[in-house]
Design a protein around this motif. Sequence first.
Motif, PDB file in Angstrom:
ATOM      1  N   ARG A 134       0.815  -1.216   0.000  1.00 40.43           N
ATOM      2  CA  ARG A 134       0.000   0.000   0.000  1.00 40.43           C
ATOM      3  C   ARG A 134       0.847   1.264   0.000  1.00 40.43           C
ATOM      4  N   GLY A 135       2.123   1.128  -0.352  1.00 42.24           N
ATOM      5  CA  GLY A 135       2.993   2.288  -0.432  1.00 42.24           C
ATOM      6  C   GLY A 135       3.784   2.519   0.842  1.00 42.24           C
ATOM      7  N   THR A 136       4.654   3.498   0.792  1.00 44.50           N
ATOM      8  CA  THR A 136       5.479   3.851   1.938  1.00 44.50           C
ATOM      9  C   THR A 136       5.890   5.309   1.817  1.00 44.50           C
ATOM     10  N   GLY A 137       6.092   5.936   2.928  1.00 46.47           N
ATOM     11  CA  GLY A 137       6.617   7.298   2.942  1.00 46.47           C
ATOM     12  C   GLY A 137       8.049   7.329   3.429  1.00 46.47           C
ATOM     13  N   ASN A 138       8.609   6.145   3.712  1.00 47.23           N
ATOM     14  CA  ASN A 138       9.974   6.053   4.221  1.00 47.23           C
ATOM     15  C   ASN A 138      10.959   6.430   3.115  1.00 47.23           C
ATOM     16  N   PRO A 139      11.739   7.492   3.294  1.00 45.10           N
ATOM     17  CA  PRO A 139      12.639   7.937   2.229  1.00 45.10           C
ATOM     18  C   PRO A 139      13.684   6.889   1.835  1.00 45.10           C
ATOM     19  N   ARG A 140      14.164   6.098   2.795  1.00 48.05           N
ATOM     20  CA  ARG A 140      15.131   5.044   2.445  1.00 48.05           C
ATOM     21  C   ARG A 140      14.488   4.015   1.540  1.00 48.05           C
ATOM     22  N   TYR A 141      13.282   3.583   1.899  1.00 48.27           N
ATOM     23  CA  TYR A 141      12.573   2.611   1.066  1.00 48.27           C
ATOM     24  C   TYR A 141      12.324   3.183  -0.324  1.00 48.27           C
ATOM     25  N   LEU A 142      11.930   4.442  -0.391  1.00 52.64           N
ATOM     26  CA  LEU A 142      11.642   5.056  -1.687  1.00 52.64           C
ATOM     27  C   LEU A 142      12.887   5.123  -2.570  1.00 52.64           C
ATOM     28  N   ARG A 143      14.041   5.431  -1.968  1.00 58.88           N
ATOM     29  CA  ARG A 143      15.279   5.462  -2.765  1.00 58.88           C
ATOM     30  C   ARG A 143      15.642   4.068  -3.278  1.00 58.88           C
ATOM     31  N   VAL A 144      15.462   3.058  -2.437  1.00 63.67           N
ATOM     32  CA  VAL A 144      15.751   1.681  -2.852  1.00 63.67           C
ATOM     33  C   VAL A 144      14.782   1.255  -3.951  1.00 63.67           C
ATOM     34  N   LEU A 145      13.515   1.578  -3.787  1.00 60.61           N
ATOM     35  CA  LEU A 145      12.529   1.220  -4.814  1.00 60.61           C
ATOM     36  C   LEU A 145      12.841   1.887  -6.148  1.00 60.61           C
ATOM     37  N   ALA A 146      13.248   3.148  -6.119  1.00 55.51           N
ATOM     38  CA  ALA A 146      13.607   3.838  -7.365  1.00 55.51           C
ATOM     39  C   ALA A 146      14.763   3.127  -8.056  1.00 55.51           C
ATOM     40  N   LEU A 147      15.761   2.713  -7.286  1.00 55.59           N
ATOM     41  CA  LEU A 147      16.891   1.981  -7.862  1.00 55.59           C
ATOM     42  C   LEU A 147      16.429   0.663  -8.458  1.00 55.59           C
ATOM     43  N   LEU A 148      15.657  -0.120  -7.695  1.00 54.83           N
ATOM     44  CA  LEU A 148      15.250  -1.447  -8.156  1.00 54.83           C
ATOM     45  C   LEU A 148      14.263  -1.389  -9.318  1.00 54.83           C
ATOM     46  N   LEU A 149      13.517  -0.306  -9.428  1.00 52.38           N
ATOM     47  CA  LEU A 149      12.654  -0.158 -10.600  1.00 52.38           C
ATOM     48  C   LEU A 149      13.466   0.136 -11.854  1.00 52.38           C
ATOM     49  N   ALA A 150      14.633   0.757 -11.676  1.00 49.00           N
ATOM     50  CA  ALA A 150      15.496   1.079 -12.813  1.00 49.00           C
ATOM     51  C   ALA A 150      16.293  -0.138 -13.280  1.00 49.00           C
ATOM     52  N   ARG A 151      16.737  -0.966 -12.304  1.00 48.37           N
ATOM     53  CA  ARG A 151      17.578  -2.120 -12.666  1.00 48.37           C
ATOM     54  C   ARG A 151      17.851  -2.980 -11.437  1.00 48.37           C
ATOM     55  N   PRO A 152      18.269  -4.222 -11.655  1.00 43.46           N
ATOM     56  CA  PRO A 152      18.703  -5.050 -10.525  1.00 43.46           C
ATOM     57  C   PRO A 152      19.946  -4.435  -9.885  1.00 43.46           C
ATOM     58  N   ALA A 153      20.124  -4.652  -8.595  1.00 47.01           N
ATOM     59  CA  ALA A 153      21.259  -4.048  -7.891  1.00 47.01           C
ATOM     60  C   ALA A 153      21.827  -4.998  -6.849  1.00 47.01           C
ATOM     61  N   ARG A 154      23.118  -4.874  -6.634  1.00 48.91           N
ATOM     62  CA  ARG A 154      23.796  -5.620  -5.565  1.00 48.91           C
ATOM     63  C   ARG A 154      23.621  -4.897  -4.241  1.00 48.91           C
ATOM     64  N   ARG A 155      23.954  -5.606  -3.185  1.00 48.24           N
ATOM     65  CA  ARG A 155      23.797  -5.062  -1.838  1.00 48.24           C
ATOM     66  C   ARG A 155      24.480  -3.705  -1.671  1.00 48.24           C
ATOM     67  N   GLU A 156      25.706  -3.585  -2.155  1.00 48.45           N
ATOM     68  CA  GLU A 156      26.461  -2.345  -1.978  1.00 48.45           C
ATOM     69  C   GLU A 156      25.744  -1.162  -2.631  1.00 48.45           C
ATOM     70  N   GLU A 157      25.137  -1.413  -3.795  1.00 48.58           N
ATOM     71  CA  GLU A 157      24.404  -0.350  -4.489  1.00 48.58           C
ATOM     72  C   GLU A 157      23.141   0.032  -3.717  1.00 48.58           C
ATOM     73  N   ILE A 158      22.488  -0.963  -3.145  1.00 51.40           N
ATOM     74  CA  ILE A 158      21.294  -0.700  -2.348  1.00 51.40           C
ATOM     75  C   ILE A 158      21.661   0.101  -1.106  1.00 51.40           C
ATOM     76  N   ASP A 159      22.775  -0.271  -0.466  1.00 51.29           N
ATOM     77  CA  ASP A 159      23.248   0.482   0.705  1.00 51.29           C
ATOM     78  C   ASP A 159      23.479   1.955   0.348  1.00 51.29           C
ATOM     79  N   ARG A 160      24.165   2.196  -0.779  1.00 53.56           N
ATOM     80  CA  ARG A 160      24.451   3.576  -1.194  1.00 53.56           C
ATOM     81  C   ARG A 160      23.177   4.337  -1.501  1.00 53.56           C
ATOM     82  N   ALA A 161      22.263   3.699  -2.218  1.00 48.46           N
ATOM     83  CA  ALA A 161      21.018   4.373  -2.578  1.00 48.46           C
ATOM     84  C   ALA A 161      20.197   4.713  -1.338  1.00 48.46           C
TER      85      ALA A 161
END
Length: 72
Positions: free
Chosen positions: A6-33
Amino acid sequence: MSMEFRGTGNPRYLRVLALLLARPARREEIDRAAGAANGPDLVGNLRVLGLEIPCTRVPATDRDGRQCRPGV
């Protein structure tokens, strides 16, 4: 039983979701995002919220020259 995301307002989650919608990512990339140091926990929390986030294990070599299979 899966729940509907149902969505989220958590900025960390939103940054991770934006990355994963663009492409698959490794842990290090998710940490940075996310701006955090525990990407797997963030992904796990997103799964608890109802998102299906696949993980594929890929062959790689770690910094010590050992074979490993990190998730993407």
